[in-house]
Design a protein around this motif. Sequence first.
Motif, PDB file in Angstrom:
ATOM      1  N   VAL A  51      -6.118   3.565 -11.068  1.00  0.00           N
ATOM      2  CA  VAL A  51      -6.924   4.616 -11.704  1.00  0.00           C
ATOM      3  C   VAL A  51      -6.170   5.062 -12.947  1.00  0.00           C
ATOM      4  CG1 VAL A  51      -7.971   6.898 -11.424  1.00  0.00           C
ATOM      5  CG2 VAL A  51      -7.832   5.334  -9.464  1.00  0.00           C
ATOM      6  N   ASP A  52      -6.707   4.758 -14.111  1.00  0.00           N
ATOM      7  CA  ASP A  52      -5.984   5.001 -15.363  1.00  0.00           C
ATOM      8  C   ASP A  52      -5.573   6.458 -15.527  1.00  0.00           C
ATOM      9  OD1 ASP A  52      -6.222   2.338 -15.981  1.00  0.00           O
ATOM     10  OD2 ASP A  52      -7.986   2.590 -17.275  1.00  0.00           O
ATOM     11  N   ALA A  53      -6.482   7.381 -15.220  1.00  0.00           N
ATOM     12  CA  ALA A  53      -6.172   8.798 -15.419  1.00  0.00           C
ATOM     13  C   ALA A  53      -5.038   9.251 -14.514  1.00  0.00           C
ATOM     14  CB  ALA A  53      -7.423   9.639 -15.170  1.00  0.00           C
ATOM     15  N   LEU A  54      -4.992   8.743 -13.265  1.00  0.00           N
ATOM     16  CA  LEU A  54      -3.916   9.103 -12.346  1.00  0.00           C
ATOM     17  C   LEU A  54      -2.596   8.499 -12.808  1.00  0.00           C
ATOM     18  CD1 LEU A  54      -2.870  10.422  -9.795  1.00  0.00           C
ATOM     19  CD2 LEU A  54      -3.695   8.454  -8.488  1.00  0.00           C
ATOM     20  N   ASP A  55      -2.639   7.247 -13.269  1.00  0.00           N
ATOM     21  CA  ASP A  55      -1.420   6.630 -13.796  1.00  0.00           C
ATOM     22  C   ASP A  55      -0.919   7.380 -15.025  1.00  0.00           C
ATOM     23  OD1 ASP A  55      -1.535   4.752 -11.804  1.00  0.00           O
ATOM     24  OD2 ASP A  55      -2.402   3.174 -13.057  1.00  0.00           O
ATOM     25  N   ASP A  56      -1.839   7.856 -15.869  1.00  0.00           N
ATOM     26  CA  ASP A  56      -1.430   8.629 -17.048  1.00  0.00           C
ATOM     27  C   ASP A  56      -0.758   9.931 -16.631  1.00  0.00           C
ATOM     28  OD1 ASP A  56      -2.486   6.686 -18.668  1.00  0.00           O
ATOM     29  OD2 ASP A  56      -4.376   7.749 -19.060  1.00  0.00           O
ATOM     30  N   LEU A  57      -1.294  10.556 -15.586  1.00  0.00           N
ATOM     31  CA  LEU A  57      -0.706  11.807 -15.090  1.00  0.00           C
ATOM     32  C   LEU A  57       0.743  11.578 -14.668  1.00  0.00           C
ATOM     33  CD1 LEU A  57      -1.825  14.727 -14.548  1.00  0.00           C
ATOM     34  CD2 LEU A  57      -2.128  14.017 -12.164  1.00  0.00           C
ATOM     35  N   LEU A  58       1.016  10.374 -14.119  1.00  0.00           N
ATOM     36  CA  LEU A  58       2.345  10.035 -13.609  1.00  0.00           C
ATOM     37  C   LEU A  58       3.159   9.228 -14.620  1.00  0.00           C
ATOM     38  CD1 LEU A  58       1.180   9.066 -10.021  1.00  0.00           C
ATOM     39  CD2 LEU A  58       2.780  10.905 -10.544  1.00  0.00           C
ATOM     40  N   HIS A  59       2.629   9.078 -15.826  1.00  0.00           N
ATOM     41  CA  HIS A  59       3.293   8.264 -16.863  1.00  0.00           C
ATOM     42  C   HIS A  59       3.581   6.853 -16.354  1.00  0.00           C
ATOM     43  CE1 HIS A  59       4.737  11.405 -20.018  1.00  0.00           C
ATOM     44  NE2 HIS A  59       3.521  11.660 -19.585  1.00  0.00           N
ATOM     45  N   GLY A  60       2.568   6.232 -15.776  1.00  0.00           N
ATOM     46  CA  GLY A  60       2.679   4.833 -15.361  1.00  0.00           C
ATOM     47  C   GLY A  60       2.452   4.589 -13.888  1.00  0.00           C
ATOM     48  N   GLY A  61       2.543   5.588 -13.054  1.00  0.00           N
ATOM     49  CA  GLY A  61       2.375   5.409 -11.609  1.00  0.00           C
ATOM     50  C   GLY A  61       3.614   5.849 -10.863  1.00  0.00           C
TER      51      GLY A  61
END
Length: 478
Positions: free
Chosen positions: A244-254
């Motif tokens: 999920v791109d938005a979640l990965d962005d929140l975590l700066h990559g996952g």
Amino acid sequence: MTRPPRLDPGVPGLSTVLDGGFVPERAYMLRGGAGTGKTVFGLQFLTTGEGSSLFVGFEEPTENVRQNAATLGIDTDDLSFLDLSPDGDAFAADAGYDVFGADEVEGDAVTARIREAVETHDPDRVFVDPMTQLRHYVRDDYQFRRQVSSFIRYLTDRGVTVLFSTQPTGAVSDEDLEFICDGTLTLSHAEKGRTLEVTKFRGSSFAAGTHTARVREGGVRVYPQLVPGDHTTGFTPESVSSGVDALDDLLHGGIDRGTVSVLSGPSGVGKTTTAAHFLVEAATRGEHSVAYLFEESAATFTHRSEAIGLPVNELRERDVLDVRDVEPLGVSPDEFAADVREAVEEDGARTVLIDGVSGYRLSLRGEDDDLVRELHALCRYLRNMGVAVILVDDVGSVTGDFEVTSDRISYLADTIVFFRYMELTGELRKAIGVLKKRTSDFERTLREFQITDDGIVLGDPMTRLRGILSGSPELVDD
């Protein structure tokens, strides 16, 4: 200094506790109360490895021992037996002794029969069950210790490895035998089955403490306590995407490999569903992933995941995703750790989900300190093995004061993703945010969180709301 050779004790897991197994041609005491599994343990010892073995039984007739072994799948056909158990004729006869005949009480006939059996079968392993029965054949404790010491010396001088059981009671102790033997193992009843503890082991180190023991098909199995420092492997630090791109962005990559991520929030907010996205994404890339479910069934997890488009069934059929039910009241932390080790070291699991912490706590039935200690050991092991660990943690409060994690486990987390219910204009909604990430920076804004037919969806940063963590946010004027 050369390490002495080791002998397989025949009990799975015990070699780990004994740092490789028994030292050959020595004597070991197996103590425990009735029904703790001593005889089964001894049979496993005798039926392992090459060479001949001799069972010296003072209590149960040979036929009973064989039948009991058969019910557990232990083959005793190649064992030699010396049956010294009392029979009904001794009781029926009007002799001067209640159960044992006069020659047996004096011990001469017993000693002669044991010597004859040893010289006839020339065993490499001998199990005496129980050694404390010899007390009935001597006059006093001094003579008993002397006879046992002489018996053990006679066997070890012939190259025999000896295991003998004892059954201490309040009236009769077996502590004097500890000075005679080279090692002491204790089987005990516990709330969830049995435990094994080694308190003495000459000539070697051993794993101290109590270890879980089970009697199942095949006999006794020992589940050693997990020692994280004994396990490590090299791995490449890298981010693990959620898909999920938005979640990965929140975590700066996952989330990152070799770290522990805690998904924290109240019940039903979407923690497990979010964790499922990480597992499915890793499995889709061909990385073996495992979900341990303490609080719901594998069928429910699979159904909920499939309903939002996560192909759990397909990935399970491809053997890249494993979903396992765990009954917390039926498993100990040692057993669970052994299962996790098997998944990591044998199946190659790279991502592991534990859902959830409250269910895992039930497996301890102890204090909060037990939870922190056991979970710390498990998480440290997984970190050392380069596994991406996801813990799902329920917090009690739905709204009100912000609670990061339950049970003082926040220090275990390298990353904390929190979920929050909020009431806005009369509607119950959800928010997601990242509280910390040790391995990189992260987005510090809060986003609205939704679960749709297509999976999880994160909205834009909620910059026009304040008080979200209280559960009752307010709109901020431009």
